[in-house]
Scaffold this motif. Structure first.
Motif, PDB file in Angstrom:
ATOM      1  N   GLY A 210     -10.723 -68.061 -56.016  1.00 33.53           N
ATOM      2  CA  GLY A 210     -11.078 -69.320 -55.399  1.00 33.53           C
ATOM      3  C   GLY A 210      -9.869 -70.226 -55.226  1.00 33.53           C
ATOM      4  O   GLY A 210      -8.981 -70.260 -56.080  1.00 33.53           O
ATOM      5  N   VAL A 211      -9.828 -70.956 -54.107  1.00 35.31           N
ATOM      6  CA  VAL A 211      -8.769 -71.934 -53.859  1.00 35.31           C
ATOM      7  C   VAL A 211      -9.388 -73.313 -54.055  1.00 35.31           C
ATOM      8  O   VAL A 211     -10.337 -73.685 -53.358  1.00 35.31           O
ATOM      9  N   PHE A 221     -12.818 -74.585 -51.936  1.00 39.98           N
ATOM     10  CA  PHE A 221     -13.140 -74.705 -50.518  1.00 39.98           C
ATOM     11  C   PHE A 221     -13.090 -73.343 -49.823  1.00 39.98           C
ATOM     12  O   PHE A 221     -13.539 -73.201 -48.693  1.00 39.98           O
ATOM     13  N   GLY A 222     -12.577 -72.330 -50.520  1.00 42.31           N
ATOM     14  CA  GLY A 222     -12.531 -70.998 -49.944  1.00 42.31           C
ATOM     15  C   GLY A 222     -12.160 -69.958 -50.977  1.00 42.31           C
ATOM     16  O   GLY A 222     -11.771 -70.288 -52.109  1.00 42.31           O
ATOM     17  N   TYR A 223     -12.306 -68.691 -50.584  1.00 36.28           N
ATOM     18  CA  TYR A 223     -11.994 -67.568 -51.460  1.00 36.28           C
ATOM     19  C   TYR A 223     -11.054 -66.595 -50.762  1.00 36.28           C
ATOM     20  O   TYR A 223     -11.176 -66.352 -49.561  1.00 36.28           O
ATOM     21  N   PHE A 323      -9.377 -64.343 -46.098  1.00 36.12           N
ATOM     22  CA  PHE A 323      -9.831 -65.644 -46.578  1.00 36.12           C
ATOM     23  C   PHE A 323     -11.201 -65.984 -46.022  1.00 36.12           C
ATOM     24  O   PHE A 323     -11.471 -65.784 -44.835  1.00 36.12           O
ATOM     25  N   THR A 324     -12.083 -66.507 -46.885  1.00 31.33           N
ATOM     26  CA  THR A 324     -13.429 -66.921 -46.476  1.00 31.33           C
ATOM     27  C   THR A 324     -13.644 -68.373 -46.847  1.00 31.33           C
ATOM     28  O   THR A 324     -13.490 -68.760 -48.011  1.00 31.33           O
ATOM     29  N   LEU A 325     -13.982 -69.186 -45.863  1.00 25.93           N
ATOM     30  CA  LEU A 325     -14.270 -70.598 -46.099  1.00 25.93           C
ATOM     31  C   LEU A 325     -15.656 -70.728 -46.723  1.00 25.93           C
ATOM     32  O   LEU A 325     -16.608 -70.067 -46.296  1.00 25.93           O
ATOM     33  N   CYS A 326     -15.788 -71.564 -47.725  1.00 22.40           N
ATOM     34  CA  CYS A 326     -17.081 -71.744 -48.398  1.00 22.40           C
ATOM     35  C   CYS A 326     -18.063 -72.489 -47.504  1.00 22.40           C
ATOM     36  O   CYS A 326     -17.672 -73.278 -46.635  1.00 22.40           O
ATOM     37  N   ASP A 327     -19.331 -72.240 -47.733  1.00 15.78           N
ATOM     38  CA  ASP A 327     -20.392 -72.939 -46.997  1.00 15.78           C
ATOM     39  C   ASP A 327     -20.267 -74.444 -47.229  1.00 15.78           C
ATOM     40  O   ASP A 327     -19.975 -74.903 -48.340  1.00 15.78           O
ATOM     41  N   HIS A 332     -10.538 -76.682 -40.638  1.00 17.54           N
ATOM     42  CA  HIS A 332     -10.060 -75.936 -39.469  1.00 17.54           C
ATOM     43  C   HIS A 332      -9.049 -74.873 -39.920  1.00 17.54           C
ATOM     44  O   HIS A 332      -7.996 -75.204 -40.470  1.00 17.54           O
ATOM     45  N   LEU A 333      -9.374 -73.609 -39.691  1.00  8.19           N
ATOM     46  CA  LEU A 333      -8.479 -72.519 -40.077  1.00  8.19           C
ATOM     47  C   LEU A 333      -7.494 -72.230 -38.952  1.00  8.19           C
ATOM     48  O   LEU A 333      -7.872 -72.053 -37.791  1.00  8.19           O
ATOM     49  N   LYS A 334      -6.208 -72.175 -39.325  1.00  3.96           N
ATOM     50  CA  LYS A 334      -5.166 -71.947 -38.330  1.00  3.96           C
ATOM     51  C   LYS A 334      -4.248 -70.829 -38.784  1.00  3.96           C
ATOM     52  O   LYS A 334      -3.705 -70.891 -39.906  1.00  3.96           O
TER      53      LYS A 334
END
Length: 338
Positions: A210-211, A221-223, A323-327, A332-334
């Motif tokens: 996890g980040v 906020f993501g994994y 990388f997976t953004l959490c629900d 914004h992923l760049k």
């Protein structure tokens, strides 16, 4: 007939033993302990039964050597006396840190300790140095002034060391050797912002790291899906104080001796080298997004995840697909290409 029954019974007992042994190997042994000013957790699959104890002992040994606030440590003695004979571990980390500093100049410098003290981050007695004091502090930040003769180190007057930005990473590298020697199948070691991953889970799947969400450090906020390596994060949310509505973070710019203000909330580094990962997470935070990206493109041995104040997440190509953004997060992923 009795022989057949006895033989079948022995075979059944052997089968049960194998199944139980197999099931046991999928359950990790774990331990939690306090070291390097943080709570650490080690989880080990397979290998020698005393691995958790050995890992804890090794990290605790290093903390006793490297903690600048511990009166018995090598670093404290060197800072106080200006000269000291240090252990092999301390000497090895000092040499590696100086090498990294040369590569990361001017964004990383282990002689920043007087500035860290002046702001109150070592004691919690926070203060804001005036401009004249900051200039004097910045003038003393110069790790090229560190002299060594084998394990004897000498510092000029006013120069002091802080290995906090690399100690956990070095500990992760040392733990890697212990896991290999102890025949571990897999392990995940959370050393407080620095996570060491070893192998894969018993089911063959990769680990998820996890980040942390800077607005809620207990959450993520993501994994990131990964295996074998180190994931190290530096963020302004870890230690800070506020005065008159302004936040002052513990990550200082060696060039100015001031807390960094460049629109970055956190930097996460992924690479095989724990010491380098720790140093890079601090250095790229200091550099800012543009210089960090340029450094990445010139050095292909690591990946990063950078979260900015506007909730943009910059991911290098090596980790973008992992990388997976959490629900619930609309960050914004760049993607950052080479």
């Amino acid at each position: 007939m009795k022989k057949r029954i006895l033989g079948a019974l022995c075979a059944l007992i052997l089968l049960i033993a194998v199944i139980l042994s197999s099931c046991a190997s999928t359950e990790p042994r774990s331990a939690s302990f306090q070291s390097m000013d943080t709570l650490m957790t080690v989880k080990v699959y397979g290998g020698d039964k005393d691995l958790c104890d050995r890992l804890q002992q090794r990290v605790t040994e290093l903390d006793a050597l490297l903690d600048a606030t511990d009166e018995n440590s090598d670093i404290y003695q060197l800072n106080q006396n200006g000269k000291a004979d240090v252990s092999n571990d301390t000497a090895a980390l000092l040499e590696r840190s100086l090498q990294l500093s040369e590569k990361l100049d001017p964004a990383f410098d282990i002689t920043i300790y007087p500035a860290v003290k002046a702001w109150g981050f070592t004691t919690g007695d926070y203060r804001i140095p005036d401009d004249d004091e900051l200039k004097q502090l910045a003038a003393k930040i110069d790790d090229t002034a560190v002299q060594s003769d084998n394990n004897t180190y000498t510092l000029p007057a006013g120069v002091m060391l802080d290995l906090g930005a690399v100690a956990k990473g070095y500990a992760a590298d040392q733990c890697d050797a212990i896991l290999k020697e102890g025949h571990a199948d897999a392990a995940v070691l959370n050393l407080g912002g620095t996570v060491k991953l070893y192998g894969k889970k018993p089911d063959g799947k990769r680990f998820s790291v996890g980040v942390a969400d800077p607005d809620n450090p207990a959450g993520y906020f993501g994994y990131l899906s990964c295996e074998d390596g180190v994931v190290a994060t530096s963020g302004g949310y870890e230690r800070y104080f506020e005065r008159d509505g302004k936040r002052y973070i513990h990550i200082l710019d060696p060039a100015t001796a001031k807390p960094v203000e460049n629109g970055i909330q956190s930097v996460t580094i992924c690479c095989d080298d724990g010491t380098a990962a720790d140093a890079l997470s601090t250095a790229l935070f200091v550099m800012g997004l543009d210089k960090a990206t340029a450094y990445y493109r010139a050095h292909p041995d690591f990946d990063f995840i950078i979260l900015t104040d506007d909730h943009s997440v910059y991911l290098t190509e090596g980790v973008y697909d992992e990388f997976t953004l959490c629900d619930g997060y609309d960050f914004h992923l760049k993607k950052v290409d080479r």
